[in-house]
Structure formats: structure tokens, C-alpha cells
Scaffold this motif. Structure first.
Motif, PDB file in Angstrom:
ATOM      1  N   ASP A 120       0.896  -1.195   0.174  1.00  0.00           N
ATOM      2  CA  ASP A 120       0.494   0.280  -0.009  1.00  0.00           C
ATOM      3  C   ASP A 120       0.807   1.265  -0.014  1.00  0.00           C
ATOM      4  N   ASN A 213      -5.936  14.577   2.293  1.00  0.00           N
ATOM      5  CA  ASN A 213      -5.965  15.065   0.916  1.00  0.00           C
ATOM      6  C   ASN A 213      -6.224  16.367   0.604  1.00  0.00           C
ATOM      7  N   TYR A 246      -0.682  14.181   6.080  1.00  0.00           N
ATOM      8  CA  TYR A 246      -0.697  13.789   5.190  1.00  0.00           C
ATOM      9  C   TYR A 246       0.048  13.116   4.268  1.00  0.00           C
ATOM     10  N   MET A 250      -1.775   4.850   3.661  1.00  0.00           N
ATOM     11  CA  MET A 250      -2.363   4.831   3.527  1.00  0.00           C
ATOM     12  C   MET A 250      -1.991   4.272   5.887  1.00  0.00           C
ATOM     13  N   TYR A 266     -10.801   9.710   3.796  1.00  0.00           N
ATOM     14  CA  TYR A 266     -10.607  10.009   2.403  1.00  0.00           C
ATOM     15  C   TYR A 266     -12.674   9.923   1.914  1.00  0.00           C
TER      16      TYR A 266
HETATM   17  P1  P6P Z   1      -4.342  10.135  -2.899  1.00  0.00           P
HETATM   18  C1  P6P Z   1      -2.492   4.929  -1.776  1.00  0.00           C
HETATM   19  O1  P6P Z   1      -2.288   4.879  -3.181  1.00  0.00           O
HETATM   20  C2  P6P Z   1      -4.025   4.778  -1.026  1.00  0.00           C
HETATM   21  O2  P6P Z   1      -4.249   3.489  -1.500  1.00  0.00           O
HETATM   22  C3  P6P Z   1      -3.442   4.597   0.391  1.00  0.00           C
HETATM   23  O3  P6P Z   1      -2.277   3.841   1.578  1.00  0.00           O
HETATM   24  C4  P6P Z   1      -3.295   6.419   0.119  1.00  0.00           C
HETATM   25  O4  P6P Z   1      -4.145   6.945   1.692  1.00  0.00           O
HETATM   26  C5  P6P Z   1      -4.847   6.716  -0.300  1.00  0.00           C
HETATM   27  O5  P6P Z   1      -4.322   5.736  -1.880  1.00  0.00           O
HETATM   28  C6  P6P Z   1      -3.638   7.978  -0.735  1.00  0.00           C
HETATM   29  O6  P6P Z   1      -3.949   8.251  -2.284  1.00  0.00           O
HETATM   30  O7  P6P Z   1      -4.948   9.799  -3.937  1.00  0.00           O
HETATM   31  O8  P6P Z   1      -4.448  11.052  -1.343  1.00  0.00           O
HETATM   32  O9  P6P Z   1      -2.920   9.846  -3.366  1.00  0.00           O
END
Ligand code: P6P
Length: 340
Positions: A120, A213, A246, A250, A266
Motif C-alpha cells: 500500500d 488530501n 498526510y 494509508m 478519504y
Molecule cells: P491520494 C495509496 O495509493 C492509497 O491507496 C492509500 O495508501 C493512500 O492513503 C491513498 O491511496 C492516497 O490517495 O489520492 O491522496 O494520492
């Protein structure tokens, strides 16, 4: 802590098994197998800058995301280790369109299935930011002796037997939750073992960090924008002003939230009406962990763990972390029922 007082994860899981005389030890063995996969993945992650394993694999996964070479290595490591153990009937992975049923005699008679996000936060690989492996363990609902079925992988999070993650950060840790609670183990490289370092982890009821984000805020609804304004106002009385953190991984944002308290969000937005994060191998395992630690995890008006999954790679909005902070954001966010 001197070497003689170290408790390895293997010793710990065996001690936990002894608390249930009727336990077979299969779940403990499965956790140890996942820990082995974590150690093997860790070895590659730690030297990623030195061998040609960085960069893109040139393929895309079911999510349409470019696959990094480490993604592939991590996925194949977990698939192979779980295939060769004696407790897992099959797996489902973020990197695979469909679940994989192991067909050998041991596997078809195994009582657990495992879902995982093998690496992840892989977009952080090339910049040396923390990444992780997330896993969820269910008791299968299909008939022992036969191949596992899709129904084994579409169970709600409140049916989880265990869930956890391995975080490849400043140190490598494995954190997992069972009904007995949440415990964290730090890899001791000199002996190659995960050792108990964070017993009985609890998520503080309040925190000072909100994790989102904020670059997506142009796509948020009024409720979400109202909550962001609340977070940014300075108010010492109720423990604010908050800080915004941030990492875009995750596992890393959730590990901090578990330890320090805070909230990770999210939400659904105009371009992702059901959110971005996947229910079965990101949101449910993290929700199981945080609730076992005294925190809270909702998608809007429903607990994450109570969502009845309809498809393997289903996405849901998520608000997760310190109980009082999740309750506060719900005062602002009127998430319509976007999931079953
Ligand atoms: P964004 C990583 O691709 C993920 O699945 C999670 O680990 C992380 O929190 C999120 O997507 C980040 O997404 O849209 O902020 O880049």
C-alpha cells in the motif's frame, strides 16, 4: 529492553493460543506466515534503491494503477507463502482481478482465507516514504474440502478473525488485531524476528491531527468544507488548532493515528462518488484494528465493519481514528448512504 526480555511474535501468538484450550493454533500459524512474508518483502524494500527493483513494472493492475516492481514482488511473495502454508484456502489481492483458490489437499481443507493489499502506498516507493502491507483474515464460509468461493471474500468486516499491517518505515513493524486486542511487533534485524514492542495498543479518544488530501477540497461537498474550516480555526478550548499531516500512504497515516490519535479521512467527492480506498483490503482491516483499539471507523452514517460487500474491489468513503474526532466530523458531514 535486554535481549532476554524480548518476546518474539511467534512466542506471543503461541501464548495467546494457550488462552483458548480448544484453539488449533491455525490462526497463530497464519499470522506467523504473514509475518514471514513481511520479512521477505522488507528485505527487498530496504535495498530497493540499490537493485533494479525500483521503477514501474510496465503493467497496470485492476485499479488501472501503474504497478511498481516492488508491488509485483510483494504480491507474489504473499501468494506463494500462503499457498505453501497449511492454514489458507485462498487469497484475494488488490493486484489481482479475481480471488485465487489454492487447490492442493492441505489448502482445500484449510479454514481461513486472506485478503491483502501487498504494498500500500507504492507511489511512495521511489521517494523512500513509508509503505506497507495490509491484510485481513476471515474464516471461510464455503465447504471445507472444496475450493473457496467468492462468498469467502465478500464477508463484512464484523466477521473478521484478525487483521493487521506491516509498515516499512524508520523501523519495520507488524501490527495486528484479534478479538483479544491490538499488539505491535518491531523487527529486530539481528535475530530476524518481530518482537513485542507495543503491547495492548489503544487509540486515544481525542487527537490533534487531521489527515486528508486537502488538494481534493475543490471536489468536496459543503459538509466536508465546513469540517476543514473547523479544523483550521484556532480554538485552544477544545484541543485545537489541529495540525494537518498526510503521507499519502494509508498504512503510515493510520499507524500514526493509532498511536497518537487523530482522524484520517478519504471522503467521497465529485470525481470519486464512493471514495477511493478499497473496502475489503484497506478500510475493513484498518477499521477492525482501530475499533479493537477503542477508536471508530465509519463511511458516513454506517460503521465500516457493518457494510455488506457487493464486489471484491469495492471502494467506500472512510472517516477513521479517535472516537470523539470521528463523532465531530459526522456533525458536519451528511454522507448519503453510498454503500449497501
Ligand atoms: P491520494 C495509496 O495509493 C492509497 O491507496 C492509500 O495508501 C493512500 O492513503 C491513498 O491511496 C492516497 O490517495 O489520492 O491522496 O494520492
Amino acid at each position: 529492553m535486554s535481549q532476554s526480555k524480548l518476546i518474539t511474535m511467534d512466542e506471543f501468538t503461541i501464548q495467546e493460543t494457550r488462552k483458548f484450550p480448544q484453539a488449533t493454533g491455525d490462526l497463530s500459524a497464519l499470522l506467523r506466515d504473514i509475518g514471514l512474508a513481511g520479512k521477505i518483502i522488507n528485505k527487498q524494500v530496504r535495498k530497493a534503491g540499490l537493485v533494479d527493483i525500483l521503477g514501474k513494472h510496465g503493467a497496470t493492475n485492476v485499479q488501472g494503477e501503474e504497478q511498481m516492481k516492488l508491488d509485483i514482488f510483494a504480491n507474489e511473495t504473499l501468494i506463494n507463502i500462503l499457498k505453501n502454508c497449511t492454514e489458507c484456502a485462498g487469497i484475494a489481492s488488490e493486484e489481482n482481478d479475481n480471488h485465487i483458490s489454492y487447490e492442493d489437499t492441505f489448502s482445500v481443507n484449510s479454514k481461513y482465507v486472506v485478503l491483502f493489499d501487498p504494498l500500500d502506498g507504492s507511489s511512495n516507493i521511489d521517494v523512500n516514504a513509508p509503505i506497507g502491507t495490509i491484510f485481513a483474515i476471515y474464516r471461510r464460509v464455503s465447504e471445507l474440502g472444496k475450493s473457496c468461493t467468492e462468498a469467502d471474500f465478500l464477508q463484512p468486516g464484523n466477521r473478521l478473525m484478525a487483521a493487521g499491517y506491516v509498515i516499512y518505515g524508520s523501523s519495520t513493524m507488524m501490527v495486528y488485531a484479534t478479538k483479544l486486542g491490538v499488539n505491535g511487533f518491531t523487527l529486530e534485524p539481528s535475530i530476524g524476528e518481530f518482537c513485542l514492542s507495543h503491547p495492548n495498543m489503544k487509540c486515544p479518544e481525542n487527537g490533534k491531527i487531521y489527515s486528508i488530501n486537502q488538494g481534493n477540497s475543490v471536489k468536496y461537498d459543503d459538509g466536508m468544507l465546513g469540517y476543514l474550516s473547523y479544523c483550521m480555526e484556532s480554538n485552544k478550548e477544545d484541543g485545537r488548532p489541529y495540525s494537518q499531516r498526510y503521507i499519502g500512504s494509508m498504512v503510515a497515516d493510520m499507524h500514526r493515528t493509532l498511536i497518537k490519535g487523530g482522524i484520517f479521512i478519504y471522503p467521497a467527492d465529485k470525481s470519486s462518488p464512493k471514495g477511493k480506498l478499497r473496502l475489503q483490503y484497506e478500510c475493513n482491516p484498518m477499521a477492525f484494528i482501530i475499533e479493537a483499539a477503542g477508536g471508530k471507523a465509519v463511511c458516513g452514517t454506517k460503521n465500516i465493519l457493518d457494510i455488506m460487500p457487493t464486489e471484491l474491489h469495492q471502494r467506500v468513503p472512510i472517516f477513521i481514528g479517535s472516537k470523539n474526532m470521528v463523532n465531530k466530523v459526522m456533525e458536519f458531514v451528511k454522507e448519503k448512504e453510498t454503500v449497501g
